[in-house]
Design an enzyme around this catalytic site. Structure first.
Site, mmCIF file in Angstrom:
data_model
loop_
_atom_site.group_PDB
_atom_site.id
_atom_site.type_symbol
_atom_site.label_atom_id
_atom_site.label_comp_id
_atom_site.label_asym_id
_atom_site.label_seq_id
_atom_site.Cartn_x
_atom_site.Cartn_y
_atom_site.Cartn_z
ATOM 1 N N HIS A 2 0.866 -1.185 0.000
ATOM 2 C CA HIS A 2 0.000 0.000 0.000
ATOM 3 C C HIS A 2 0.908 1.243 0.000
ATOM 4 O O HIS A 2 0.976 1.989 0.969
ATOM 5 C CB HIS A 2 -0.951 -0.022 1.203
ATOM 6 C CG HIS A 2 -2.173 0.850 1.045
ATOM 7 N ND1 HIS A 2 -3.456 0.394 1.227
ATOM 8 C CD2 HIS A 2 -2.304 2.168 0.719
ATOM 9 C CE1 HIS A 2 -4.323 1.381 1.031
ATOM 10 N NE2 HIS A 2 -3.643 2.476 0.728
ATOM 11 N N GLU B 77 -4.332 -0.316 -5.576
ATOM 12 C CA GLU B 77 -4.540 0.772 -6.528
ATOM 13 C C GLU B 77 -3.363 1.073 -7.456
ATOM 14 O O GLU B 77 -2.735 2.140 -7.382
ATOM 15 C CB GLU B 77 -4.934 2.057 -5.783
ATOM 16 C CG GLU B 77 -6.166 1.871 -4.904
ATOM 17 C CD GLU B 77 -6.677 3.169 -4.295
ATOM 18 O OE1 GLU B 77 -5.930 4.160 -4.299
ATOM 19 O OE2 GLU B 77 -7.810 3.187 -3.823
ATOM 20 N N GLU C 216 -12.531 -0.893 -0.130
ATOM 21 C CA GLU C 216 -12.526 0.452 0.480
ATOM 22 C C GLU C 216 -13.747 1.207 -0.008
ATOM 23 O O GLU C 216 -14.058 1.194 -1.207
ATOM 24 C CB GLU C 216 -11.302 1.284 0.047
ATOM 25 C CG GLU C 216 -10.012 0.940 0.741
ATOM 26 C CD GLU C 216 -8.868 1.859 0.301
ATOM 27 O OE1 GLU C 216 -9.104 3.034 -0.066
ATOM 28 O OE2 GLU C 216 -7.709 1.388 0.339
HETATM 29 C C1 GBH Z 1 -7.595 5.404 -1.473
HETATM 30 O O1 GBH Z 1 -7.172 6.108 -2.599
HETATM 31 C C2 GBH Z 1 -6.381 4.884 -0.755
HETATM 32 O O2 GBH Z 1 -6.217 3.497 -0.946
HETATM 33 C C3 GBH Z 1 -6.353 5.204 0.702
HETATM 34 O O3 GBH Z 1 -5.073 4.982 1.210
HETATM 35 C C4 GBH Z 1 -6.837 6.615 0.911
HETATM 36 O O4 GBH Z 1 -6.695 7.040 2.234
HETATM 37 C C5 GBH Z 1 -8.288 6.662 0.502
HETATM 38 O O5 GBH Z 1 -8.463 6.247 -0.820
HETATM 39 C C6 GBH Z 1 -8.946 8.028 0.639
HETATM 40 O O6 GBH Z 1 -8.394 8.947 -0.240
HETATM 41 O O7 GBH Z 1 -7.275 15.831 -5.169
HETATM 42 O O8 GBH Z 1 -8.476 15.545 -7.256
HETATM 43 O O9 GBH Z 1 -6.110 15.021 -7.144
HETATM 44 C C7 GBH Z 1 -8.189 6.643 -3.404
HETATM 45 C C8 GBH Z 1 -7.603 7.343 -4.595
HETATM 46 C C9 GBH Z 1 -6.286 9.182 -5.233
HETATM 47 C C10 GBH Z 1 -8.459 9.521 -4.317
HETATM 48 C C11 GBH Z 1 -5.968 10.626 -5.058
HETATM 49 C C12 GBH Z 1 -8.128 10.969 -4.144
HETATM 50 C C13 GBH Z 1 -6.923 12.820 -5.050
HETATM 51 C C14 GBH Z 1 -7.817 13.462 -6.044
HETATM 52 N N1 GBH Z 1 -7.275 8.704 -4.286
HETATM 53 N N2 GBH Z 1 -7.194 11.400 -5.140
HETATM 54 S S1 GBH Z 1 -7.374 15.087 -6.429
#
Ligand code: GBH
Length: 482
Positions: A129, A176, A386
Site C-alpha cells: 500500500h 490501486e 474500500e
Molecule cells: C484510497 O485512494 C487509498 O487506498 C487510501 O489509502 C486513501 O486514504 C483513501 O483512498 C482516501 O483517499 O485531489 O483531485 O487530485 C483513493 C484514490 C487518489 C483519491 C488521489 C483521491 C486525489 C484526487 N485517491 N485522489 S485530487
C-alpha cells in the site's frame, strides 16, 4: 434533487462479510522503531518545501504501539474482517532479496494477526500500500526497473506467505496500481513524486510502472498458487480503484466514447491483463502507441497462467464524475485518455452533494453501475475493499463524532450494493469501510478524516463515531432481512 436521496436499509446476504480497512503508513507511526527501514513515504513526507501539507506520519495514530486497544475497539463493532497492509521496510528494512530480515518487524505483524484471530476477526493482508523501501528506490528506481522490482517483490511476498500465510485466508498484492502509476509517477502528488525530478520521462514512466505492477502481481499470484495455496488454503488478488463516469453531455457521442475510454484507462488497464490474461485495452494502445510497453510472449504466458489464480475482484470506490472529451487531436500533456473530469454536467446538474473533500461526491447510483460494469467484464465476485468519505465540520470533535453525513453515505452505498446483488445479479461478497480510524491522508496530511473512529492527533485518544455504531447495527439488521 439527488440530495434528497433516502437510505432504505435494503437487505444484504447473511454471509456478507463486513470490515474496515487501513494502510500501514497511514496509521502505524513508529517510523524507525524496532529496526524499520525508511520507505519512500518517510522521505516524501519530510521534503522541503512540503508536498504533504507540512505533515508526516512519523507518529500518525501510533497504532504500532496501540495495537491491542485498537483491535478491541474494532472488535466491539462486530466486524468479520480487517484489511491492513504490511510495511515492506519493517520486515526487510533495505527491501532487496539479498538484504537482511528484521525479526522484530515480523513479530509485530505476527502478533497483530494472532490478536485479530483471537477476536474472531479474519485478517486480509495487503502486501503493498504505497510504501516501497527507500533503498530499492535509491538503487534502481523501484517500479521503474521491472525485472529488479519483480524479483525483490517476489522475495518479500515469499517471506510474508512463509511467516504469516498459515493464518491468512485472503491476500492482496497491490493497492490501486492506477494511483501508483499516475499519481506517484505522473502527477507527482504521491511518493516518490518521481516526475518532478530532473531527467525523468513522464511520457513513458507511468506506463512502465503499471507494467511492473501487473507482472509482479502475476509472478506472486502464481508463486502463491504453486507453493502455498494448497497447504494454506487462502486466496489472492489485487485491489483496483476507480470512479464511475457519466458523459458530460449525454447527446455528444464524443463525450459518451470518452466516458467508456476513461473506464478502460482507469480500470481495464490493469483489469484486462490481470483478470483476463489479455493485452492492454486496444483503446490504450491506439492512443498511447509506443509509450505503452508491450508484453513479450513469455510475459503473456505468465499473465494467462496467473489470471485464473485470482478468485475475487478487490474494488476501492468512492465517487462518480462527469467526463468531457478533450479536443482531437489530443492535447500533448493529457496522457490518461484525453478526457476532462467534472462534477457538473452540461445542463448544470451536479453529480451529487460534495463531502469533506472536493473530489468525493455522494453518487450511489454510479457505484451500482460500476459494480455492474466490473461484474460484466471480469465475472469475479467483488469485494468492496474500500469505501467511505470525510465530512465537513470535522475540526470539532463533537460534530465530528456525530457524523450524520458519513452515516448517510454508508447507508446509500450499501443500498446500492443490495440493488446490485438482488436486482442486477452481481456477486458482491463483502464491504470494508475506509477507514477504521482517522489517519494520515497522504498529501492532504491530517486534514480529511475518513475514520469511523475519531483520533485526536494531539492526545491520540480514540472515540467511536456514530457511523461506527451505525455500521455495526445496519449489518445486523440488513443481514437479518435476507
Ligand atoms: C484510497 O485512494 C487509498 O487506498 C487510501 O489509502 C486513501 O486514504 C483513501 O483512498 C482516501 O483517499 O485531489 O483531485 O487530485 C483513493 C484514490 C487518489 C483519491 C488521489 C483521491 C486525489 C484526487 N485517491 N485522489 S485530487
Amino acid at each position: 434533487p439527488a440530495y434528497t436521496l433516502e437510505v432504505e436499509e435494503l437487505p444484504l446476504p447473511q454471509d456478507f462479510q463486513w470490515g474496515t480497512a487501513t494502510a500501514a503508513y497511514q496509521i502505524e507511526g513508529g517510523a524507525s522503531q524496532d529496526g524499520k527501514g525508511p520507505s519512500i513515504w518517510d522521505t516524501f513526507s519530510h521534503l522541503s518545501p512540503s508536498r504533504t501539507n507540512g505533515e508526516n506520519a512519523d507518529v500518525a495514530c501510533d497504532h504500532y504501539n496501540r495495537t491491542t486497544a485498537d483491535i478491541k475497539l474494532m472488535a466491539s463493532l462486530g466486524v468479520d474482517v480487517y484489511r491492513f497492509s504490511i510495511a515492506w521496510s519493517r520486515i526487510i528494512p533495505m527491501g532487496g532479496r539479498n538484504d537482511p530480515i528484521n525479526e522484530q518487524g515480523i513479530a509485530f505483524y505476527s502478533n497483530l494477526i494472532d490478536e485479530l484471530l483471537a477476536h474472531n476477526i479474519a485478517p486480509v493482508v495487503t502486501l503493498y500500500h504505497w510504501d516501497a523501501p527507500q533503498s530499492i528506490y535509491d538503487r534502481y528506481g523501484a517500479f521503474l526497473n521491472t525485472e529488479e522490482f519483480q524479483a525483490d517483490f517476489e522475495n518479500y511476498a515469499h517471506l510474508c506467505f512463509s511467516r504469516f500465510g498459515n493464518r491468512i485466508r485472503k491476500w492482496v498484492t497491490f493497492n490501486e496500481p492506477y494511483i501508483i502509476s499516475i499519481f506517484a509517477h505522473l502527477n507527482g502528488t504521491l511518493a516518490p513524486g518521481h516526475c518532478r525530478e530532473a531527467g525523468t520521462d513522464t511520457k513513458t514512466e507511468p506506463w512502465i510502472v503499471g507494467h511492473t505492477i501487473i507482472l509482479s502481481h502475476a509472478t506472486v499470484a502464481l508463486m502463491y498458487a504453486n507453493e502455498f495455496r494448497e497447504s494454506q488454503n487462502g486466496e489472492i488478488s489485487i485491489v483496483l480503484n476507480g470512479h464511475y463516469y457519466e458523459p458530460y453531455d449525454q447527446a455528444s457521442s464524443q463525450d459518451r466514447d470518452a466516458t467508456e475510454r476513461r473506464l478502460l484507462f482507469y480500470i481495464a488497464w490493469f483489469g484486462d491483463p490481470v483478470f483476463l490474461g489479455a493485452d492492454y485495452p486496444p483503446a490504450m494502445r491506439a492512443y498511447l502507441g509506443d509509450r505503452l510497453p508491450t508484453f513479450t510472449t513469455k510475459q503473456r504466458e505468465l499473465l494467462q497462467r496467473a489470471a485464473p489464480v485470482n478468485t475475487y475482484y478487490g474494488m476501492n470506490h468512492y465517487s462518480t464524475k462527469f467526463i468531457r472529451a478533450l479536443s482531437d487531436p489530443p492535447a500533448e500533456d493529457d496522457w490518461t485518455g484525453n478526457t476532462e473530469e467534472l462534477s457538473i454536467n452540461s445542463e448544470g446538474k451536479e453529480i451529487g452533494p460534495v463531502s469533506g473533500v472536493a473530489w468525493l461526491r455522494v453518487a450511489p447510483e454510479g457505484f451500482r453501475k460500476l459494480l455492474n460494469w466490473i461484474w460484466k467484464r471480469y465475472r469475479l465476485p467483488i469485494i468492496v475493499t474500500e469505501n467511505g468519505c470525510p465530512c465537513s465540520g470535522e475540526e470539532n470533535i463533537s460534530t465530528a463524532v456525530d457524523d450524520k453525513f458519513r452515516r448517510w453515505y454508508f447507508g446509500l452505498y450499501l443500498d446500492a450494493i443490495s440493488r446490485a446483488i438482488y436486482e442486477d445479479g452481481v456477486a458482491v461478497d463483502g464491504y470494508y469501510a475506509w477507514s477504521l480510524m482517522d489517519n494520515y491522508e497522504w498529501s492532504a496530511g491530517y486534514g480529511p478524516r475518513f475514520g469511523i473512529i475519531h483520533v485526536d492527533f494531539q492526545t491520540l485518544e480514540r472515540t467511536m463515531k456514530n457511523s461506527g455504531y451505525y455500521l455495526r447495527d445496519t449489518f445486523i439488521e440488513r443481514r437479518r432481512k435476507s
